[in-house]
Write a protein that holds these residues in place. Structure first.
Motif, PDB file in Angstrom:
ATOM      1  N   LEU A 207       2.442   1.595  -3.716  1.00 54.98           N
ATOM      2  CA  LEU A 207       1.217   1.997  -4.427  1.00 54.98           C
ATOM      3  C   LEU A 207       1.197   3.586  -4.265  1.00 54.98           C
ATOM      4  O   LEU A 207       1.110   4.271  -5.080  1.00 54.98           O
ATOM      5  CB  LEU A 207      -0.066   1.354  -3.978  1.00 54.98           C
ATOM      6  CG  LEU A 207      -1.302   1.774  -4.967  1.00 54.98           C
ATOM      7  CD1 LEU A 207      -1.047   1.483  -6.375  1.00 54.98           C
ATOM      8  CD2 LEU A 207      -2.473   0.947  -4.560  1.00 54.98           C
ATOM      9  N   SER A 208       0.912   4.139  -2.898  1.00 57.94           N
ATOM     10  CA  SER A 208       0.679   5.300  -2.777  1.00 57.94           C
ATOM     11  C   SER A 208       1.971   6.218  -3.226  1.00 57.94           C
ATOM     12  O   SER A 208       1.589   7.292  -3.993  1.00 57.94           O
ATOM     13  CB  SER A 208       0.196   5.451  -1.096  1.00 57.94           C
ATOM     14  OG  SER A 208       0.208   7.015  -1.001  1.00 57.94           O
TER      15      SER A 208
ATOM     16  N   ALA B 212       0.803  -1.283   0.069  1.00 56.26           N
ATOM     17  CA  ALA B 212       0.028   0.108   0.000  1.00 56.26           C
ATOM     18  C   ALA B 212       0.993   1.163   0.045  1.00 56.26           C
ATOM     19  O   ALA B 212       0.480   2.209  -0.752  1.00 56.26           O
ATOM     20  CB  ALA B 212      -0.950  -0.013   1.173  1.00 56.26           C
TER      21      ALA B 212
ATOM     22  N   ALA C  19      -4.770   5.687  -3.733  1.00 56.94           N
ATOM     23  CA  ALA C  19      -4.722   4.605  -3.099  1.00 56.94           C
ATOM     24  C   ALA C  19      -5.955   4.292  -2.039  1.00 56.94           C
ATOM     25  O   ALA C  19      -6.313   2.972  -1.964  1.00 56.94           O
ATOM     26  CB  ALA C  19      -3.210   4.549  -2.181  1.00 56.94           C
TER      27      ALA C  19
END
Ligand SMILES: CCC(=O)Oc1c(C)cccc1C(=O)O
Ligand SMILES: [Ca+2]
Ligand SMILES: [Zn+2]
Length: 329
Positions: A257-258, A254, A276
């Motif tokens: 991704l962010s 995560a 995200a």
């Protein structure tokens, strides 16, 4: 009885001035009750009832603790003040970000109990309400002082009403990870969990790190850091199969991704926190179920990103790369 909503004041766990919604009862007393959000936000004092008894009382009998009242608008219980203020903030986050009205999306009351247990180093959602210990003063200080902690606990309630991920093994690690991810999205200025309330005498440490899980010793295997790749997952039976440990694998995905980055030779182009959080919320709310494992998490996030940004979008590509980086096919 008619509830008069008004503004209350108090100081939080770290002495900061807080302002929040309160109500004045027929008895002329002021209560930690916010009648402006959903069906209400209530904060109670559990008065050191042992956690397991409190759990039974609140689970079976709906006991929430003693109403916290004041004969003037200033409330002098810092743990209660922060539990109330932070619950308001988390309610607003879910409403403003995802248009979700409390954890059941029907405005369910947010009930918090503080001073649970005696020096209890824990926080929990018990299916009915949030429970916060005061900590022993060394490992933790009052846990309701952590905005990310409250967002973490309330996200357990959201998960329970959506994917309802089983609290065991890989689904359990994802349950924990989604609580950490939303905790980091609400407490938006860092990627650490519990940094404000963990080890009050030590600066700079945290319960967990989403950006660099391995920087914090794994409590189940202290010679190593928390795992940041599927190849390093914990496979023992402790902690329901390491739900607070393997969550770090998805937490790392995560984070990548962010904010983007390179891990294990894979480079991820960050999509930003705004995209995200939408991808993870849609994944858990629309595409995950009780037994979803890490591979299904990857597919759910790809599908959510596809719905939101298109199959050929850079966001979909970043989801794939983020899960490649943490070794989840
Ligand atoms: C960041 C919030 C958190 O992890 O709370 C817990 C603590 C402090 C101890 C045990 C369980 C939990 C939990 O909510 O999973
Ligand atoms: Ca934090
Ligand atoms: Zn948790």
């Amino acid at each position: 009885n008619a509830i008069d909503n008004m503004t209350g004041f108090g100081k939080g766990v770290f002495g900061e001035k807080q302002k929040f919604e309160i109500a004045k009862g027929d008895d002329g007393q002021y209560y930690l009750y916010d009648g402006t959000r959903g069906k209400g936000i209530h904060t109670f004092d559990a008065k050191e009832i042992p956690p397991f008894i409190f759990n039974i009382l609140s689970g079976l009998f709906g006991y929430t603790g003693e109403e916290i009242k004041s004969n003037h608008k200033f409330f002098s219980d810092p743990a209660a003040v922060d539990a109330h203020v932070n619950a308001e903030k988390v309610y607003d986050y879910y409403k403003d970000t995802f248009n979700r009205n409390s954890f059941d999306n029907e405005g369910a009351q947010l009930i918090s109990s503080v001073h649970v247990g005696n020096g209890w180093n824990n926080a929990a959602w018990n299916g009915v309400l949030m429970m916060y210990g005061d900590g022993d003063g060394t490992t933790f200080t009052s846990l309701s002082g952590g905005l990310d902690v409250i967002a973490h606990e309330l996200t357990h309630a959201v998960t329970e009403r959506s994917a309802n991920l089983v609290y065991e093994g890989e689904p359990g690690a994802l349950n924990e990870s989604l609580s950490d991810i939303m905790g980091a999205m609400v407490d938006r200025d860092d990627w650490q969990m519990g940094e404000d309330i963990y080890t009050p005498d030590i600066e700079g440490d945290a319960l967990r790190s989403l950006n660099d899980p391995a920087s914090i010793p794994n409590p189940l295997n202290p010679s190593e850091g928390y795992p940041d790749n599927y190849s390093k997952r914990y496979t023992g039976d402790l902690d329901h199969g390491g739900v607070h440990i393997n969550s770090s694998i998805n937490n790392k995905a995560a984070y990548l991704l962010s904010d983007g980055g390179t891990a294990y030779g894979v480079t991820v182009k960050g999509v930003g926190r705004d995209a995200a959080e939408q991808i993870y919320y849609r994944a858990v709310n629309n595409y995950m179920t009780a037994n979803s494992d890490f591979s299904m998490m990857r597919q759910a996030a790809i599908q959510a990103a596809t719905d939101l940004y298109g199959a050929d979008s850079s966001q979909v590509e970043s989801v794939k790369k983020a899960y490649d980086a943490v070794g989840v096919e």
